[in-house]
Design a protein around this motif. Sequence first.
Motif, PDB file in Angstrom:
ATOM      1  N   LEU A 162       0.812  -1.221   0.000  1.00  0.00           N
ATOM      2  CA  LEU A 162       0.000   0.000   0.000  1.00  0.00           C
ATOM      3  C   LEU A 162       0.841   1.265   0.000  1.00  0.00           C
ATOM      4  CD1 LEU A 162      -2.748  -0.825   2.662  1.00  0.00           C
ATOM      5  CD2 LEU A 162      -3.191  -0.262   0.277  1.00  0.00           C
ATOM      6  N   ARG A 169       8.531   1.765   2.607  1.00  0.00           N
ATOM      7  CA  ARG A 169       8.464   0.421   2.017  1.00  0.00           C
ATOM      8  C   ARG A 169       9.662  -0.428   2.421  1.00  0.00           C
ATOM      9  NH1 ARG A 169       6.526   0.469  -4.339  1.00  0.00           N
ATOM     10  NH2 ARG A 169       4.299   0.526  -3.849  1.00  0.00           N
ATOM     11  N   HIS A 205       2.729  -4.288  -6.473  1.00  0.00           N
ATOM     12  CA  HIS A 205       3.465  -3.021  -6.336  1.00  0.00           C
ATOM     13  C   HIS A 205       4.831  -3.211  -5.720  1.00  0.00           C
ATOM     14  CE1 HIS A 205      -0.862  -1.369  -6.052  1.00  0.00           C
ATOM     15  NE2 HIS A 205      -0.455  -1.296  -7.292  1.00  0.00           N
TER      16      HIS A 205
ATOM     17  N   MET B   1       8.108  -2.184  -8.954  1.00  0.00           N
ATOM     18  CA  MET B   1       7.170  -1.289  -8.267  1.00  0.00           C
ATOM     19  C   MET B   1       6.595  -0.276  -9.267  1.00  0.00           C
ATOM     20  SD  MET B   1       8.854  -0.695  -4.610  1.00  0.00           S
ATOM     21  CE  MET B   1       9.948  -1.898  -3.843  1.00  0.00           C
ATOM     22  N   ASP B   2       5.290  -0.121  -9.307  1.00  0.00           N
ATOM     23  CA  ASP B   2       4.701   0.882 -10.190  1.00  0.00           C
ATOM     24  C   ASP B   2       3.862   1.827  -9.350  1.00  0.00           C
ATOM     25  OD1 ASP B   2       1.923   0.065  -9.929  1.00  0.00           O
ATOM     26  OD2 ASP B   2       2.554  -1.742 -10.980  1.00  0.00           O
ATOM     27  N   ALA B   4       0.729   2.719 -10.340  1.00  0.00           N
ATOM     28  CA  ALA B   4      -0.623   2.607 -10.880  1.00  0.00           C
ATOM     29  C   ALA B   4      -1.671   2.973  -9.838  1.00  0.00           C
ATOM     30  CB  ALA B   4      -0.883   1.194 -11.364  1.00  0.00           C
ATOM     31  N   GLN B   5      -1.355   2.563  -8.647  1.00  0.00           N
ATOM     32  CA  GLN B   5      -2.247   2.757  -7.530  1.00  0.00           C
ATOM     33  C   GLN B   5      -2.721   4.206  -7.362  1.00  0.00           C
ATOM     34  OE1 GLN B   5       0.003   1.442  -4.325  1.00  0.00           O
ATOM     35  NE2 GLN B   5      -1.565   1.861  -2.779  1.00  0.00           N
ATOM     36  N   THR B   6      -1.802   5.134  -7.597  1.00  0.00           N
ATOM     37  CA  THR B   6      -2.152   6.527  -7.351  1.00  0.00           C
ATOM     38  C   THR B   6      -2.287   7.335  -8.635  1.00  0.00           C
ATOM     39  OG1 THR B   6       0.194   6.868  -7.032  1.00  0.00           O
ATOM     40  CG2 THR B   6      -1.160   6.680  -5.062  1.00  0.00           C
ATOM     41  N   LEU B  90      -5.484  -5.323  -2.329  1.00  0.00           N
ATOM     42  CA  LEU B  90      -5.042  -4.385  -1.291  1.00  0.00           C
ATOM     43  C   LEU B  90      -5.786  -4.670   0.012  1.00  0.00           C
ATOM     44  CD1 LEU B  90      -5.011  -0.997  -3.268  1.00  0.00           C
ATOM     45  CD2 LEU B  90      -3.086  -2.539  -2.850  1.00  0.00           C
ATOM     46  N   LEU B 106      -9.170   5.522   1.122  1.00  0.00           N
ATOM     47  CA  LEU B 106      -8.735   4.446   2.006  1.00  0.00           C
ATOM     48  C   LEU B 106      -8.110   5.010   3.266  1.00  0.00           C
ATOM     49  CD1 LEU B 106      -6.955   2.163  -0.639  1.00  0.00           C
ATOM     50  CD2 LEU B 106      -9.338   2.079   0.111  1.00  0.00           C
ATOM     51  N   ALA B 109      -3.843   5.087   3.412  1.00  0.00           N
ATOM     52  CA  ALA B 109      -3.263   4.730   2.120  1.00  0.00           C
ATOM     53  C   ALA B 109      -3.799   5.697   1.074  1.00  0.00           C
ATOM     54  CB  ALA B 109      -3.606   3.291   1.748  1.00  0.00           C
ATOM     55  N   ALA B 110      -3.084   5.786  -0.040  1.00  0.00           N
ATOM     56  CA  ALA B 110      -3.490   6.705  -1.102  1.00  0.00           C
ATOM     57  C   ALA B 110      -4.836   6.271  -1.683  1.00  0.00           C
ATOM     58  CB  ALA B 110      -2.426   6.715  -2.192  1.00  0.00           C
TER      59      ALA B 110
END
Lengths: 437, 437
Positions: A162, A169, A205, B1-2, B4-6, B90, B106, B109-110
């Motif tokens: 997350l 991290r 991620h 690691m990307d 994409a999440q945010t 997640l 969330l 978390a972002a």
Amino acid sequence: MDDAQTAPATAHGTSQQTPKHLVIVGAGFAGLSLAKALKDPNLRITIVDQRNHHLFQPLLYQVATTILPTSDVAWPIRHLFKNRRDVTTLLAQVTGIDTVARRVDLKNAAPLHYDLLALATGARHSYFGHDEWEAAAPGLKSLEDATTIRRRVLSAFEQAELSTDPAERAALLTFVVVGAGPTGVELAGIIAELAQEILPKEFRHIDTHQARVILVEAGPRVLPAFPPDMSDYVQTALTKLGVTVMTGTSVSDVSDQGVAVGTEQIPARTTIWAAGVTASPAAQWLHVPADRAGRVLVNPDLSVPGHPDIYVIGDTASVKQANGQQVPGLAPAAKQQGAFVAKVIKARLDGKTPPPAFLYRHAGNLATVGKRAAVADFGRVKLKGPLAWWLWGIAHIYFLIGTRSRLAVALSWLWSYVTGRNSARLITQRDVYSNKR
Amino acid sequence: MDDAQTAPATAHGTSQQTPKHLVIVGAGFAGLSLAKALKDPNLRITIVDQRNHHLFQPLLYQVATTILPTSDVAWPIRHLFKNRRDVTTLLAQVTGIDTVARRVDLKNAAPLHYDLLALATGARHSYFGHDEWEAAAPGLKSLEDATTIRRRVLSAFEQAELSTDPAERAALLTFVVVGAGPTGVELAGIIAELAQEILPKEFRHIDTHQARVILVEAGPRVLPAFPPDMSDYVQTALTKLGVTVMTGTSVSDVSDQGVAVGTEQIPARTTIWAAGVTASPAAQWLHVPADRAGRVLVNPDLSVPGHPDIYVIGDTASVKQANGQQVPGLAPAAKQQGAFVAKVIKARLDGKTPPPAFLYRHAGNLATVGKRAAVADFGRVKLKGPLAWWLWGIAHIYFLIGTRSRLAVALSWLWSYVTGRNSARLITQRDVYSNKR
């Protein structure tokens, strides 16, 4: 329903009508083996434990690291004695002992009167005077400890998935194990396997391969109880798995932000304590001398000096071997002590001469590094590698208590080994230290 | 690691390069079946759940009553999708939804940006305006609920064994289950079996046969969703097991001292709530109309009126069948809804006409009373007794997710059935409601 529990004990005399009352505090390996080995028409036994289960501690680290579910390594104590009408099991916490009145005081329950008393209350982690480290670095003695560690390890990976802050991290993906005895080595090995082999495909991620597992040991080598070449072999196996081994390194501070070793600060969100143990407060209850680790200094027959009717066994006792060395805090030693005291008490009940002194027979030392490596030291015979690994597995299955558990553990291991899946990856309880019901 | 999440979502346009983002909140039966049935190169899926595991709720009562260990009925969500690179899992708690910005907020978390959103957040117990009863009468929706109930039931027997006060003992040995739907019936049946058959040989001061199990139901009969003759059959089976069935009886107060029904006060230390459910706060997140139980009133295609890109499925949705009746809150209904929305979204992605309306196919109702009795109602075919019991067992094993769990549950049941021993009698966590890490 009877009122035996609160009836005054027949402390004196050996009437054939009124059996003597043996109270055993603690149902670990020592207490359990005493109760199992001792059955006499002139004796009734009460086992008091603050938990409802006997725990197979040698496999507890596998619960902490998601290999085994809790129910594979623990059994309700009273279930083990369901066919022993002479044995009563009580789930209660001991608050003190009055050796003059021959009374064990319990929290929220009537006190117990004893004729004979055996204390087998085990040991807890020792933080060497830094009890404030415990919150950040739990040790591994109880099922709750194991599920706490499991939850923290799995949650660290979840939070890393997350997190969008690289430093955060990295700290979440750093796992520090303090102490490189068998438990520390086994924990570090399996956490590394989790990160390297089991979890990588499940996260999107983070790359769990980048997780760091650091094993910190104050002494000069890992597994100090083993011969040096076995320590070398295990250290190499750990390094191959990606574990960073730091020997000759003392921890100077632990917090939820990480671990300080010397002047270096290791940012880490998960620290596990496998460094030291201290005996339970039996010596304080009895007001008798203890060694530095809090263990009661007992007579050669495991009775307490000045208290011929009180025995202390297992990790709570400080016992010297013939060679002058301390009997180690291992399951086989605890079992042998329980069986020995059973013989002593049986002889006393029968009016015979009890065996004068406990003699420890060392069966050997075993340790594993994940699914890869293992060492077995039986004195003359020393094994490394796959043969030692299988021997380790067979020995542990053999010593498990219930038939079903042997089968269940064997199946869990086989499953985990063949498929690479672990069966117990659940994050459950949120907090285990509070005292609300 | 990307990242994409945010990254901001491509809320508009159907570029072949940038896949649309479907966020599924909740990995119960509905959310899981949606994600499993839906795979498209133009879609990426994020599953958000506040727990790390999918739970097989129909067997949860067996965890609460010591038949099954927790790991037999739950699986890590991310493990189920480890070979689906298009699915991200997640572990996070949703705090709100902004339908204008297309954003899921969330905790810690972002936020997530979505093109399509499916809410499958299930239901919780409802105390009909008396939330203060929850502490004394936990319901059964999560693994923590199950281990809490298990701990309370087992601890009540332990405390009764310690108690010397007859009134206190009687209250400790009284177990009240509120609500006689399938869960309430199954809980009452197994607690009675525990007291009558499994525990008697293990206690010395109490006779567990004297334990009282009371099943309280406000309606006129047990299992209201079944035909009346099946209710009669089940009530007889419960009575034979020693359960006191009180139908037409409303609970007016619940505390840790007992339950009040009308003017009668039943002293009881253990009460379990199986009476009502209320939907999770999806309707509040969306600011849309809900029914009395808090369920979102959805369109025939399960989308939310005014929000064509948001679907609500499972126990959180209020869906009418063709006959005007509500689709029941059962696992098969939730699965069918997830599979239906998968078809709808797939058609939309492919530029085809989606199916216009969800049609519920009722598979049947099943319920058991301990190891004795069971009822199965498939409309035209109705079964009682051993055949229904075996059918129930086979159906539940068949619908379990992992191969190993099917095997593990089958073995646990077989073991428990043949030997009369239960495998999960551990009292572990002390408190599950606090929020400390």
